[in-house]
Write an enzyme that holds these catalytic residues in place. Structure first.
Site, PDB file in Angstrom:
ATOM      1  CB  SER A  34      77.174 -10.242 -27.848  1.00 31.96           C
ATOM      2  OG  SER A  34      77.354  -8.821 -27.144  1.00 31.96           O
ATOM      3  CG  ASP A  56      81.183  -6.405 -33.438  1.00 29.25           C
ATOM      4  OD1 ASP A  56      81.700  -5.270 -33.179  1.00 29.25           O
ATOM      5  OD2 ASP A  56      81.702  -7.590 -33.108  1.00 29.25           O
ATOM      6  CE1 TYR A 145      83.191  -3.469 -17.989  1.00 31.76           C
ATOM      7  CE2 TYR A 145      83.585  -2.984 -15.693  1.00 31.76           C
ATOM      8  CZ  TYR A 145      82.904  -2.703 -16.958  1.00 31.76           C
ATOM      9  OH  TYR A 145      81.799  -1.705 -16.884  1.00 31.76           O
ATOM     10  CE  LYS A 149      83.023  -0.246 -19.763  1.00 27.53           C
ATOM     11  NZ  LYS A 149      82.187   0.493 -20.474  1.00 27.53           N
ATOM     12  NE  ARG A 212      80.290  -4.136  -4.863  1.00 25.37           N
ATOM     13  CZ  ARG A 212      81.253  -4.485  -3.884  1.00 25.37           C
ATOM     14  NH1 ARG A 212      81.417  -3.871  -2.708  1.00 25.37           N
ATOM     15  NH2 ARG A 212      82.091  -5.596  -4.331  1.00 25.37           N
TER      16      ARG A 212
HETATM   17  N1  LIG Z   1      75.025  -2.314 -15.337  1.00 28.36           N
HETATM   18  C1  LIG Z   1      75.904  -1.765 -14.662  1.00 28.36           C
HETATM   19  O1  LIG Z   1      75.983  -1.661 -13.291  1.00 28.36           O
HETATM   20  C2  LIG Z   1      77.103  -0.991 -15.081  1.00 28.36           C
HETATM   21  C3  LIG Z   1      78.086  -0.476 -14.212  1.00 28.36           C
HETATM   22  C4  LIG Z   1      79.225   0.303 -14.867  1.00 28.36           C
HETATM   23  C5  LIG Z   1      79.124   0.530 -16.021  1.00 28.36           C
HETATM   24  N2  LIG Z   1      78.232   0.048 -17.022  1.00 28.36           N
HETATM   25  C6  LIG Z   1      78.372   0.385 -18.494  1.00 28.36           C
HETATM   26  O2  LIG Z   1      77.339   0.507 -19.009  1.00 28.36           O
HETATM   27  C7  LIG Z   1      77.185   0.034 -20.210  1.00 28.36           C
HETATM   28  C8  LIG Z   1      75.775  -0.676 -20.565  1.00 28.36           C
HETATM   29  O3  LIG Z   1      76.004  -1.852 -19.647  1.00 28.36           O
HETATM   30  P1  LIG Z   1      74.678  -2.919 -19.295  1.00 28.36           P
HETATM   31  O4  LIG Z   1      74.400  -3.050 -17.937  1.00 28.36           O
HETATM   32  O5  LIG Z   1      73.240  -2.166 -19.992  1.00 28.36           O
HETATM   33  O6  LIG Z   1      75.119  -3.930 -20.126  1.00 28.36           O
HETATM   34  P2  LIG Z   1      74.421  -4.846 -21.056  1.00 28.36           P
HETATM   35  O7  LIG Z   1      75.430  -6.207 -21.576  1.00 28.36           O
HETATM   36  O8  LIG Z   1      72.895  -5.208 -21.018  1.00 28.36           O
HETATM   37  O9  LIG Z   1      74.454  -3.961 -22.556  1.00 28.36           O
HETATM   38  C9  LIG Z   1      75.615  -3.959 -23.372  1.00 28.36           C
HETATM   39  C10 LIG Z   1      75.113  -4.047 -24.667  1.00 28.36           C
HETATM   40  O10 LIG Z   1      76.210  -4.006 -25.788  1.00 28.36           O
HETATM   41  C11 LIG Z   1      76.036  -4.943 -26.756  1.00 28.36           C
HETATM   42  N3  LIG Z   1      77.383  -5.250 -27.167  1.00 28.36           N
HETATM   43  C12 LIG Z   1      78.381  -6.001 -26.868  1.00 28.36           C
HETATM   44  N4  LIG Z   1      79.549  -5.929 -27.446  1.00 28.36           N
HETATM   45  C13 LIG Z   1      79.108  -5.344 -28.513  1.00 28.36           C
HETATM   46  C14 LIG Z   1      79.793  -5.159 -29.855  1.00 28.36           C
HETATM   47  N5  LIG Z   1      81.216  -5.769 -30.097  1.00 28.36           N
HETATM   48  N6  LIG Z   1      78.946  -4.554 -30.872  1.00 28.36           N
HETATM   49  C15 LIG Z   1      77.798  -4.037 -30.603  1.00 28.36           C
HETATM   50  N7  LIG Z   1      77.082  -4.122 -29.653  1.00 28.36           N
HETATM   51  C16 LIG Z   1      77.839  -5.007 -28.501  1.00 28.36           C
HETATM   52  C17 LIG Z   1      75.321  -6.092 -26.088  1.00 28.36           C
HETATM   53  O11 LIG Z   1      74.703  -6.956 -26.911  1.00 28.36           O
HETATM   54  C18 LIG Z   1      74.556  -5.223 -24.987  1.00 28.36           C
HETATM   55  O12 LIG Z   1      73.238  -5.280 -25.576  1.00 28.36           O
HETATM   56  C19 LIG Z   1      78.398  -1.061 -20.512  1.00 28.36           C
HETATM   57  O13 LIG Z   1      79.369  -0.055 -21.329  1.00 28.36           O
HETATM   58  C20 LIG Z   1      78.936  -1.184 -18.982  1.00 28.36           C
HETATM   59  O14 LIG Z   1      80.239  -1.372 -18.960  1.00 28.36           O
HETATM   60  C21 LIG Z   1      77.234  -0.900 -16.552  1.00 28.36           C
END
Ligand SMILES: NC(=O)c1ccc[n+]([C@@H]2O[C@H](COP(=O)([O-])OP(=O)(O)OC[C@H]3O[C@@H](n4cnc5c(N)ncnc54)[C@H](O)[C@@H]3O)[C@@H](O)[C@H]2O)c1
Length: 312
Positions: A34, A56, A145, A149, A212
């Site tokens: 997604s 999913d 969000y 979490k 940040r």
């Molecule tokens: N990037 C940041 O700064 C940050 C900060 C705090 C927390 N996080 C957490 O780290 C994790 C990874 O974040 P990211 O930045 O790599 O984001 P991202 O969107 O690149 O990665 C999330 C992945 O989850 C997949 N996904 C979403 N819904 C899904 C579902 N229902 N089933 C299967 N796959 C699904 C998406 O396709 C994507 O590949 C997340 O849980 C996010 O909340 C990220």
């Protein structure tokens, strides 16, 4: 070791997959694509120790998959990651981040996983009064969000009590690096990098003094790997540098890395934006032996190098 990464085609997840493959493990990624993409896994897909399941996490097929695979550790990164989208559609956010976590935990138990490592967010602290935010600071979610979490964290603790499955939660600050989409919590690094390389205008919201805590993706991956071991069971650790960087300074660093003029425009601050954020990394150092190694100036250069070489 056999490992499962939910969200493995995403920004952080794909780096984790690469690191685990480099460490010699067998890795299975589950992602509905997604927001992630196969491009992020171009290297991994060439390995015979890697499989991607386009699925999913709420699909019951995940339970069948883990029952068959029996992964030792499940890294749960799949999520709806946009704070703004969560405000616009809290029900969707809860479906992915709460229901999806419950489904992942059921699947992890069904596959007799030893441990789940979960990526939470500094958003769970709300508007903290002490910066850097200590590891034991109270949580105070101010967005759907952040609430989803935190709910997911509660599920981890509850599943540990109910089924004995271990977990560690990592509270990520603003992660940045190659492969990040501009929509994430630290999307500003990729937004500025893309704009400055393309020579298009950049805008700072407010007067540029907002801060940040930027942490490089390889450092976060190192924290995830450490959390997958035997340390830190049943605990949550901040993963950040403890260093506050202003928007203005970030812009200067990225302009330098991109070889572009350091001349941002300024616009009204956005409602709800936090004036300052950084988290204390000391407990993660004591509990997991983790420390951030890539300084921001090096990290933004690596990110700009990647953005330059990326096919458009
Ligand atoms: N990037 C940041 O700064 C940050 C900060 C705090 C927390 N996080 C957490 O780290 C994790 C990874 O974040 P990211 O930045 O790599 O984001 P991202 O969107 O690149 O990665 C999330 C992945 O989850 C997949 N996904 C979403 N819904 C899904 C579902 N229902 N089933 C299967 N796959 C699904 C998406 O396709 C994507 O590949 C997340 O849980 C996010 O909340 C990220």
């Amino acid at each position: 070791m056999r490992l499962l990464v939910t969200g493995g085609a995403g920004f952080i997840g794909s780096h984790l997959v690469d690191r685990m493959l480099a460490d010699g493990h067998e890795v299975v990624a589950v992602d509905d694509l997604s927001s992630g993409s196969r491009d992020n896994l171009a290297g991994a897909l060439r390995s015979d120790r890697f499989t991607l399941h386009e699925l999913d996490i709420r699909d019951p097929a995940l339970i069948r998959l883990t029952a068959e695979l029996r992964p030792e550790v499940v890294f749960h990164l799949a999520a709806q990651i946009s704070v703004r989208r969560s405000v616009a559609d809290p029900v969707h956010d809860a479906r992915i981040n709460v229901e999806g976590t419950a489904a992942t935990l059921v699947a992890a138990c069904e596959g007799s996983a030893r441990k789940v490592v979960f990526a939470s967010s500094v958003a769970t602290y709300g508007r903290p009064t002490t910066i850097p935010v200590p590891g034991d600071a109270p949580t105070d979610p101010r967005s759907p969000y952040a609430a989803s979490k935190l709910s997911a964290e509660t599920y981890l603790a509850m599943f540990r009590a109910l089924h004995g499955i271990e977990y560690t939660t990592l509270v990520l600050s603003n992660v940045y690096g190659p492969r990040q989409s501009p929509d994430g919590e630290a999307g500003v690094v990729s937004i500025f990098t893309d704009a400055l390389l393309a020579g298009t205008p950049t805008v700072l919201y407010g007067d540029g003094t907002q801060t940040r805590d930027y942490v490089y993706v390889d450092d976060v991956v190192d924290g995830l790997v450490r959390a997958g071991g035997s340390e830190g069971n049943g605990r949550r650790f901040n993963l950040g540098t403890g260093i506050q960087t202003t928007d203005r300074r970030l812009h200067s660093l990225i302009a330098d890395a991109a070889g572009a003029p350091d001349k941002p425009g300024f616009a009204q601050p956005r409602e709800g934006d936090l004036p300052a954020m950084a988290v204390d990394p000391v407990p993660a150092n004591e509990g997991l032996g983790w420390e951030p190694r890539v300084d921001l100036s090096t990290g933004v250069k690596l990110t700009a190098e990647w953005a330059r070489s990326r096919p458009r």
